[in-house]
Design a protein around this motif. Structure first.
Motif, PDB file in Angstrom:
ATOM      1  N   ARG A  55       0.838  -1.211   0.000  1.00  0.00           N
ATOM      2  CA  ARG A  55       0.000   0.000   0.000  1.00  0.00           C
ATOM      3  C   ARG A  55       0.866   1.252   0.000  1.00  0.00           C
ATOM      4  N   ALA A  56       1.936   1.243   0.770  1.00  0.00           N
ATOM      5  CA  ALA A  56       2.807   2.420   0.844  1.00  0.00           C
ATOM      6  C   ALA A  56       3.505   2.698  -0.484  1.00  0.00           C
ATOM      7  N   LYS A  57       3.835   1.652  -1.223  1.00  0.00           N
ATOM      8  CA  LYS A  57       4.547   1.828  -2.485  1.00  0.00           C
ATOM      9  C   LYS A  57       3.599   1.891  -3.687  1.00  0.00           C
ATOM     10  N   GLY A  58       2.305   1.660  -3.450  1.00  0.00           N
ATOM     11  CA  GLY A  58       1.329   1.746  -4.534  1.00  0.00           C
ATOM     12  C   GLY A  58       1.390   0.589  -5.512  1.00  0.00           C
ATOM     13  N   VAL A  59       1.746  -0.592  -5.023  1.00  0.00           N
ATOM     14  CA  VAL A  59       1.806  -1.789  -5.873  1.00  0.00           C
ATOM     15  C   VAL A  59       1.022  -2.904  -5.192  1.00  0.00           C
ATOM     16  N   SER A  60       0.876  -4.033  -5.879  1.00  0.00           N
ATOM     17  CA  SER A  60       0.166  -5.164  -5.279  1.00  0.00           C
ATOM     18  C   SER A  60       1.086  -5.913  -4.318  1.00  0.00           C
ATOM     19  N   ARG A  61       0.480  -6.719  -3.445  1.00  0.00           N
ATOM     20  CA  ARG A  61       1.273  -7.515  -2.511  1.00  0.00           C
ATOM     21  C   ARG A  61       2.130  -8.529  -3.271  1.00  0.00           C
ATOM     22  N   MET A  62       1.602  -9.067  -4.365  1.00  0.00           N
ATOM     23  CA  MET A  62       2.381 -10.033  -5.153  1.00  0.00           C
ATOM     24  C   MET A  62       3.607  -9.361  -5.778  1.00  0.00           C
ATOM     25  N   THR A  63       3.509  -8.101  -6.126  1.00  0.00           N
ATOM     26  CA  THR A  63       4.678  -7.377  -6.636  1.00  0.00           C
ATOM     27  C   THR A  63       5.739  -7.308  -5.548  1.00  0.00           C
ATOM     28  N   ILE A  64       5.324  -7.042  -4.321  1.00  0.00           N
ATOM     29  CA  ILE A  64       6.271  -7.011  -3.198  1.00  0.00           C
ATOM     30  C   ILE A  64       6.928  -8.389  -3.047  1.00  0.00           C
ATOM     31  N   VAL A  65       6.142  -9.447  -3.150  1.00  0.00           N
ATOM     32  CA  VAL A  65       6.688 -10.812  -3.045  1.00  0.00           C
ATOM     33  C   VAL A  65       7.736 -11.039  -4.122  1.00  0.00           C
ATOM     34  N   ARG A  66       7.437 -10.647  -5.364  1.00  0.00           N
ATOM     35  CA  ARG A  66       8.406 -10.830  -6.459  1.00  0.00           C
ATOM     36  C   ARG A  66       9.660  -9.998  -6.219  1.00  0.00           C
ATOM     37  N   TRP A  67       9.494  -8.770  -5.762  1.00  0.00           N
ATOM     38  CA  TRP A  67      10.647  -7.920  -5.478  1.00  0.00           C
ATOM     39  C   TRP A  67      11.511  -8.532  -4.381  1.00  0.00           C
ATOM     40  N   LEU A  68      10.870  -9.072  -3.354  1.00  0.00           N
ATOM     41  CA  LEU A  68      11.632  -9.648  -2.244  1.00  0.00           C
ATOM     42  C   LEU A  68      12.447 -10.861  -2.679  1.00  0.00           C
ATOM     43  N   ARG A  69      11.961 -11.608  -3.663  1.00  0.00           N
ATOM     44  CA  ARG A  69      12.719 -12.763  -4.162  1.00  0.00           C
ATOM     45  C   ARG A  69      14.078 -12.345  -4.707  1.00  0.00           C
ATOM     46  N   ASP A  70      14.127 -11.143  -5.299  1.00  0.00           N
ATOM     47  CA  ASP A  70      15.366 -10.656  -5.914  1.00  0.00           C
ATOM     48  C   ASP A  70      16.244  -9.879  -4.939  1.00  0.00           C
ATOM     49  N   GLU A  71      15.743  -9.620  -3.752  1.00  0.00           N
ATOM     50  CA  GLU A  71      16.453  -8.773  -2.784  1.00  0.00           C
ATOM     51  C   GLU A  71      17.375  -9.631  -1.922  1.00  0.00           C
ATOM     52  N   PRO A  72      18.693  -9.399  -1.977  1.00  0.00           N
ATOM     53  CA  PRO A  72      19.611 -10.253  -1.220  1.00  0.00           C
ATOM     54  C   PRO A  72      19.463 -10.148   0.296  1.00  0.00           C
ATOM     55  N   ASN A  73      19.037  -9.020   0.811  1.00  0.00           N
ATOM     56  CA  ASN A  73      18.923  -8.849   2.262  1.00  0.00           C
ATOM     57  C   ASN A  73      17.500  -9.003   2.779  1.00  0.00           C
ATOM     58  N   ALA A  74      16.619  -9.538   1.933  1.00  0.00           N
ATOM     59  CA  ALA A  74      15.214  -9.662   2.330  1.00  0.00           C
ATOM     60  C   ALA A  74      15.053 -10.751   3.381  1.00  0.00           C
ATOM     61  N   PRO A  75      14.127 -10.540   4.315  1.00  0.00           N
ATOM     62  CA  PRO A  75      13.863 -11.599   5.290  1.00  0.00           C
ATOM     63  C   PRO A  75      13.183 -12.773   4.595  1.00  0.00           C
ATOM     64  N   THR A  76      13.471 -13.972   5.040  1.00  0.00           N
ATOM     65  CA  THR A  76      12.824 -15.140   4.451  1.00  0.00           C
ATOM     66  C   THR A  76      11.550 -15.438   5.220  1.00  0.00           C
TER      67      THR A  76
END
Length: 195
Positions: A55-76
């Protein structure tokens, strides 16, 4: 009016900084993180959810999930963290069953030291007690029929505990799957969670 295509906010074009680099006629595309360090920390500490961030970034939750997959420091996610200790490929219809949830709760408690809410702790304690009192282990076969009063959609079965099961909670068809770490993770706990 929003455009049909989202602007790629994660890439930045960097032009060569020295005359030598400029002579090669190259530009460099750098990957820029879509998340701040604070956002990743808040996600990891569960102060915000993926939905809040979306909501804060104006995208869908699934977009956040896809972005997190590519993020090396993302929490699992907790499911991802326990995956090496999960022995079965469970079909979708069985993934919302009580045995599936109790087994995952067990791994979260043992491996992640995750504080479960009071309801989950109570259910997990009852599950442990039932396994001990009935001298059973949990097994999975996608073709197993439903069991009245226990497993509504089938798949998971409770089988009589054998000598080979020792103090394990589950039984898997391939004995080669077991490692010392997996054995330790799947043992019935000596101290039952408060509930």
């Amino acid at each position: 009016m929003p455009t049909a295509y989202a602007e790629p906010r994660d890439l930045r074009l960097r032009y060569p900084e020295t005359a030598v680099e400029q002579g090669k006629g190259k530009s460099v595309v750098e990957r820029v993180s879509r998340f701040t360090a604070e956002e990743l920390r808040d996600l990891a500490e569960q102060r915000i959810t993926q939905a809040d961030l979306a909501r804060a970034k104006g995208v869908s939750r699934m977009t956040i999930v896809r972005w997190l997959r590519d993020e090396p420091n993302a929490p699992t996610s907790k499911r991802t963290a326990v995956k090496p200790f999960w022995p079965w490929e469970v079909v979708a219809i069985h993934q919302n069953s009580a045995p599936y949830n109790r087994a995952h709760d067990h791994l979260r408690r043992v491996l992640l030291d995750d504080p479960l809410d009071a309801e989950r702790q109570k259910k997990l304690r009852t599950w442990y007690s039932d396994l001990q009192e009935n001298r059973e282990v949990l097994a999975y076969d996608p073709d197993a029929p439903p069991t009245p009063w226990r497993v509504k959609h089938g798949g998971f079965t409770y089988e009589p505990r054998g000598v080979e099961d020792e103090d394990l909670i589950i039984r898997v068809p391939d004995p080669e799957w077991w490692t010392p770490e997996r054995r330790d993770a799947w043992r019935l706990p000596k101290d039952l969670p408060e509930g």
